[in-house]
Motif scaffolding. Structure first.
Motif, PDB file in Angstrom:
ATOM      1  N   GLY A   1       6.200 -13.316   8.444  1.00 35.97           N
ATOM      2  CA  GLY A   1       5.077 -13.024   7.558  1.00 35.97           C
ATOM      3  C   GLY A   1       4.356 -11.733   7.892  1.00 35.97           C
ATOM      4  N   VAL A   2       5.075 -10.749   8.430  1.00 34.66           N
ATOM      5  CA  VAL A   2       4.451  -9.473   8.805  1.00 34.66           C
ATOM      6  C   VAL A   2       4.010  -8.722   7.549  1.00 34.66           C
ATOM      7  CG1 VAL A   2       4.814  -7.238   9.915  1.00 34.66           C
ATOM      8  CG2 VAL A   2       5.823  -9.312  10.905  1.00 34.66           C
ATOM      9  N   SER A   3       2.759  -8.316   7.531  1.00 34.12           N
ATOM     10  CA  SER A   3       2.225  -7.552   6.398  1.00 34.12           C
ATOM     11  C   SER A   3       1.044  -6.720   6.869  1.00 34.12           C
ATOM     12  CB  SER A   3       1.779  -8.488   5.267  1.00 34.12           C
ATOM     13  OG  SER A   3       0.688  -9.289   5.688  1.00 34.12           O
ATOM     14  N   VAL A   4       0.665  -5.741   6.077  1.00 30.03           N
ATOM     15  CA  VAL A   4      -0.502  -4.911   6.381  1.00 30.03           C
ATOM     16  C   VAL A   4      -1.318  -4.720   5.106  1.00 30.03           C
ATOM     17  CG1 VAL A   4       0.447  -3.658   8.365  1.00 30.03           C
ATOM     18  CG2 VAL A   4       0.914  -2.831   6.057  1.00 30.03           C
ATOM     19  N   THR A   5      -2.618  -4.690   5.249  1.00 31.27           N
ATOM     20  CA  THR A   5      -3.517  -4.379   4.140  1.00 31.27           C
ATOM     21  C   THR A   5      -4.236  -3.090   4.487  1.00 31.27           C
ATOM     22  OG1 THR A   5      -3.828  -6.717   3.609  1.00 31.27           O
ATOM     23  CG2 THR A   5      -5.463  -5.170   2.762  1.00 31.27           C
ATOM     24  N   TYR A   6      -4.249  -2.176   3.571  1.00 27.54           N
ATOM     25  CA  TYR A   6      -4.813  -0.861   3.871  1.00 27.54           C
ATOM     26  C   TYR A   6      -5.362  -0.231   2.600  1.00 27.54           C
ATOM     27  CZ  TYR A   6      -0.440   0.866   1.857  1.00 27.54           C
ATOM     28  OH  TYR A   6       0.610   1.124   1.015  1.00 27.54           O
ATOM     29  N   THR A   7      -6.275   0.712   2.806  1.00 31.39           N
ATOM     30  CA  THR A   7      -6.783   1.499   1.692  1.00 31.39           C
ATOM     31  C   THR A   7      -5.917   2.744   1.593  1.00 31.39           C
ATOM     32  OG1 THR A   7      -9.037   0.711   2.058  1.00 31.39           O
ATOM     33  CG2 THR A   7      -8.774   2.724   0.764  1.00 31.39           C
ATOM     34  N   GLY A   8      -5.197   2.874   0.501  1.00 31.54           N
ATOM     35  CA  GLY A   8      -4.251   3.972   0.365  1.00 31.54           C
ATOM     36  C   GLY A   8      -4.291   4.587  -1.012  1.00 31.54           C
ATOM     37  N   LEU A   9      -3.482   5.621  -1.172  1.00 31.85           N
ATOM     38  CA  LEU A   9      -3.415   6.345  -2.433  1.00 31.85           C
ATOM     39  C   LEU A   9      -2.203   5.867  -3.228  1.00 31.85           C
ATOM     40  CD1 LEU A   9      -4.390   8.703  -4.258  1.00 31.85           C
ATOM     41  CD2 LEU A   9      -2.827  10.174  -2.991  1.00 31.85           C
ATOM     42  N   ASP A  10      -2.463   5.349  -4.412  1.00 34.21           N
ATOM     43  CA  ASP A  10      -1.388   4.965  -5.318  1.00 34.21           C
ATOM     44  C   ASP A  10      -0.894   6.242  -5.997  1.00 34.21           C
ATOM     45  OD1 ASP A  10       0.261   4.096  -7.354  1.00 34.21           O
ATOM     46  OD2 ASP A  10      -1.004   2.373  -7.865  1.00 34.21           O
ATOM     47  N   ARG A  11       0.283   6.691  -5.598  1.00 31.43           N
ATOM     48  CA  ARG A  11       0.761   7.991  -6.073  1.00 31.43           C
ATOM     49  C   ARG A  11       1.130   7.993  -7.551  1.00 31.43           C
ATOM     50  NH1 ARG A  11       5.297  10.367  -2.532  1.00 31.43           N
ATOM     51  NH2 ARG A  11       6.011   8.202  -2.333  1.00 31.43           N
ATOM     52  N   SER A  12       1.301   6.829  -8.127  1.00 32.00           N
ATOM     53  CA  SER A  12       1.606   6.775  -9.562  1.00 32.00           C
ATOM     54  C   SER A  12       0.368   7.048 -10.404  1.00 32.00           C
ATOM     55  CB  SER A  12       2.202   5.417  -9.924  1.00 32.00           C
ATOM     56  OG  SER A  12       1.265   4.378  -9.656  1.00 32.00           O
ATOM     57  N   THR A  13      -0.794   6.645  -9.893  1.00 30.07           N
ATOM     58  CA  THR A  13      -2.045   6.849 -10.637  1.00 30.07           C
ATOM     59  C   THR A  13      -2.987   7.826  -9.943  1.00 30.07           C
ATOM     60  OG1 THR A  13      -3.105   4.971  -9.523  1.00 30.07           O
ATOM     61  CG2 THR A  13      -1.904   4.509 -11.558  1.00 30.07           C
ATOM     62  N   MET A  14      -2.650   8.213  -8.681  1.00 25.05           N
ATOM     63  CA  MET A  14      -3.496   9.078  -7.845  1.00 25.05           C
ATOM     64  C   MET A  14      -4.890   8.484  -7.679  1.00 25.05           C
ATOM     65  SD  MET A  14      -1.617  11.444  -6.660  1.00 25.05           S
ATOM     66  CE  MET A  14      -2.714  12.689  -6.002  1.00 25.05           C
ATOM     67  N   GLU A  15      -4.934   7.157  -7.535  1.00 25.59           N
ATOM     68  CA  GLU A  15      -6.200   6.472  -7.301  1.00 25.59           C
ATOM     69  C   GLU A  15      -6.183   5.805  -5.932  1.00 25.59           C
ATOM     70  OE1 GLU A  15      -6.713   3.668 -10.408  1.00 25.59           O
ATOM     71  OE2 GLU A  15      -7.116   5.158 -11.968  1.00 25.59           O
ATOM     72  N   ILE A  16      -7.318   5.841  -5.253  1.00 19.80           N
ATOM     73  CA  ILE A  16      -7.463   5.159  -3.976  1.00 19.80           C
ATOM     74  C   ILE A  16      -7.767   3.692  -4.233  1.00 19.80           C
ATOM     75  CG2 ILE A  16      -8.809   4.987  -1.850  1.00 19.80           C
ATOM     76  CD1 ILE A  16      -7.219   7.504  -1.884  1.00 19.80           C
ATOM     77  N   LYS A  17      -6.997   2.831  -3.630  1.00 19.53           N
ATOM     78  CA  LYS A  17      -7.271   1.410  -3.795  1.00 19.53           C
ATOM     79  C   LYS A  17      -6.733   0.633  -2.603  1.00 19.53           C
ATOM     80  CE  LYS A  17      -3.613   1.106  -7.227  1.00 19.53           C
ATOM     81  NZ  LYS A  17      -3.172   0.450  -8.456  1.00 19.53           N
ATOM     82  N   GLU A  18      -7.209  -0.590  -2.486  1.00 16.32           N
ATOM     83  CA  GLU A  18      -6.724  -1.441  -1.396  1.00 16.32           C
ATOM     84  C   GLU A  18      -5.366  -2.014  -1.776  1.00 16.32           C
ATOM     85  OE1 GLU A  18      -8.343  -5.502   0.151  1.00 16.32           O
ATOM     86  OE2 GLU A  18      -9.443  -3.919   1.191  1.00 16.32           O
ATOM     87  N   MET A  19      -4.431  -1.870  -0.862  1.00 18.46           N
ATOM     88  CA  MET A  19      -3.067  -2.321  -1.139  1.00 18.46           C
ATOM     89  C   MET A  19      -2.566  -3.158   0.029  1.00 18.46           C
ATOM     90  SD  MET A  19      -1.324   1.044  -2.934  1.00 18.46           S
ATOM     91  CE  MET A  19      -1.947   2.278  -1.794  1.00 18.46           C
ATOM     92  N   THR A  20      -1.664  -4.031  -0.267  1.00 12.77           N
ATOM     93  CA  THR A  20      -1.034  -4.875   0.748  1.00 12.77           C
ATOM     94  C   THR A  20       0.465  -4.648   0.707  1.00 12.77           C
ATOM     95  OG1 THR A  20      -2.741  -6.576   0.573  1.00 12.77           O
ATOM     96  CG2 THR A  20      -0.638  -7.230   1.550  1.00 12.77           C
ATOM     97  N   ALA A  21       1.051  -4.437   1.869  1.00 12.34           N
ATOM     98  CA  ALA A  21       2.497  -4.261   1.974  1.00 12.34           C
ATOM     99  C   ALA A  21       3.051  -5.311   2.921  1.00 12.34           C
ATOM    100  CB  ALA A  21       2.831  -2.859   2.476  1.00 12.34           C
TER     101      ALA A  21
END
Length: 513
Positions: free
Chosen positions: A50-70
């Motif tokens: 269940g390894v995952s990370v949550t981070y505030t990153g740049l969505d390169r498709s929309t060029m918007e900063i948002k919280e994302m989980t990988a």
């Protein structure tokens, strides 16, 4: 009583150990197959955990900063297995270096096959002082980044040929050119497409600190211009004092036979010069204000169809004068000869194409599983929690970036993850976003030359095998490690000096807010 002299053992030392171990490994293509298998297994284990990370990153498709989980995605699930089967062809054909290499070689192959490159090298050897040739090769490599990735295809093999022409070890020339092209990728006297790409991502990260913050393509210009000379000097010293002595005398089969330029060759050069001038004039016309290859909306050149088509332009830059030279020197009699030369250049890339197939699968598996993102985010969190400030923080950030670059090759993909974390964090400590970006670029460039995940690494291995049939991944990495270390130390020290003295990084752009 005579003192017993110790004989130098060429097999001793860290670099020899790296080369020895690396070259005992299977063929590079087989290595990528093994790495694919490892990624498949590791992804299954990490996904199960269940390894995952949550981070505030740049969505390169929309060029918007948002919280994302990988989350790590397993390749051993039904969906993952289907992905490996259905994406294999797309992974191969969409592998960026493949198209760049093959298209550029269509032009380079003609210029080489007609004899243009050989004749120009003869003039270079007879007119350039021997002591300056290393400087010229490294400097040309650094400057090649303005033409995107063309330096990998054109300058790296050319560096080997130039050194061989001077009676020096071709692997040293290859290494010097590779160090300039890839290790010095973020140095240049001119502002290029990479500057614009990274500046856009940095701006989005900076806006988390201030809505009005922005970073322009020229905000690192003064520093990258100074870096061009630094990288050239360091690359030259490492080549002549460390790499070339380690390589010893070249005893391979490749030979460079230089003869006086004949009358027909001189005529060919005149034809080539005229053709090149006409070609450059035509390209220049397309770049005039409102020219067809400028950006139709903004009228700029930096972000335009011209920069997007730089590979085909580079190919034509060799093809046009190459054909003209062939006509003038009578090495080309008709169109069939030209097509034959293009086909011959493609036939030499068979081994590389096989290698790329497996390398492209590995790179895409790494991306699909999100393992690279997890490494980047975990590393960023570790540094953020370390509590460093000032110079120690900047040094730590450069080193962290250099380490992550070994596992995640794309400069923009890494920066899209790291910029929203580090840009506002260092801005809160009074550092300008341009400084943070430059620190990132140093770390990102310096380990390119020792990372098998770097897109063109497989191509350089293929070039090296031409001069040393026994060479492999180990040979190339051990040859490039001195450059990587020297660039990392020297470039970081330059940034520290810049920081301490408060020298502007670009026009009206300081190191602090």
């Amino acid at each position: 009583m005579k003192t017993k002299e110790k004989k130098a053992n060429p097999n001793r030392g860290l670099l020899a150990g790296i080369e020895r171990i690396g070259n005992k490994l299977p063929h590079p293509a087989t290595i990528f197959v093994i790495l694919c298998a490892i990624i498949i297994g590791v992804s299954a284990i990490m996904a199960k955990m269940g390894v995952s990370v949550t981070y505030t990153g740049l969505d390169r498709s929309t060029m918007e900063i948002k919280e994302m989980t990988a989350s790590v995605v397993s390749l051993l699930t039904p969906e993952g297995i289907r992905y490996m089967f259905t994406s294999a062809v797309k992974n191969f054909t969409s592998f960026a270096p493949l198209g760049t290499v093959l298209v550029a070689l269509l032009g380079v192959g003609v210029a080489e096959g007609t004899g243009l490159i050989g004749t120009l090298l003869t003039k270079l050897v007879t007119s350039t002082p021997k002591r300056l040739i290393t400087v010229v090769v490294v400097f040309a490599g650094v400057m090649s980044s303005i033409a995107s990735d063309a330096g990998y295809v054109v300058l790296v093999p050319l560096g080997a040929i130039v050194f061989l022409s001077f009676g020096r070890h071709p692997m040293a020339g290859l290494a010097a050119a590779f160090a300039g092209v890839s290790g010095g990728f973020s140095a240049n006297l001119l502002v290029g497409p990479t500057d614009a790409l990274l500046a856009g991502i940095t701006t989005e990260g900076a806006k988390l600190f201030s809505d009005t913050a922005s970073v322009g393509p020229a905000d690192n210009w003064y520093f990258i211009a100074a870096s061009t000379f630094l990288i050239t000097i360091i690359g030259t010293i490492v080549t002549e004092k460390i790499v070339e002595p380690k390589l010893g005398e070249y005893k391979g089969e490749e030979k460079a036979v230089l003869t006086d330029i004949t009358g027909e060759q001189k005529r060919g050069l005149r034809f080539a010069g005229i053709a090149l001038l006409i070609f450059l004039v035509l390209i220049g016309i397309t770049l005039l204000p409102n020219g067809i290859l400028r950006n139709p909306e903004t009228n700029e050149i930096l972000n335009s169809p011209f920069m997007d088509s730089i590979v085909i332009i580079i190919a034509l830059l060799f093809f046009v004068p190459g054909v003209a030279y062939g006509i003038g020197s009578k090495t080309v009699k008709n169109d069939k000869d030209v097509i034959a030369l293009m086909g011959k250049s493609m036939s030499t890339m068979g081994g590389y194409i096989v290698l790329v197939f497996f390398a492209s699968q590995f790179v895409q598996y790494f991306s699909y599983t999100n393992i690279g993102i997890v490494i980047a985010v975990k590393g960023a969190t570790l540094l953020e929690n370390a509590g460093f400030v000032g110079i120690p923080l900047i040094i730590s950030f450069v080193i962290l970036t250099a380490f992550i670059n070994l596992f995640m090759g794309s400069a923009s993909a890494k920066w899209a993850i790291m910029a929203p974390v580090f840009v506002p964090m260092l801005m809160q400590l009074g550092n300008s976003p341009a400084l943070v970006q430059m620190a990132y670029r140093i770390g990102d460039s310096t380990t390119n030359i020792i990372s098998p995940l770097m897109s063109y690494f497989a191509l350089i291995v293929a070039f090296a095998e031409k001069y040393d049939k026994k060479s492999g991944v180990g040979t190339l990495i051990s040859t490039m490690v001195p450059y990587s270390i020297a660039f990392l130390i020297g470039w970081t020290l330059l940034l520290i000096v810049w920081f301490v003295l408060g020298i502007p990084l670009g026009p009206a752009i300081g190191v602090t807010l």
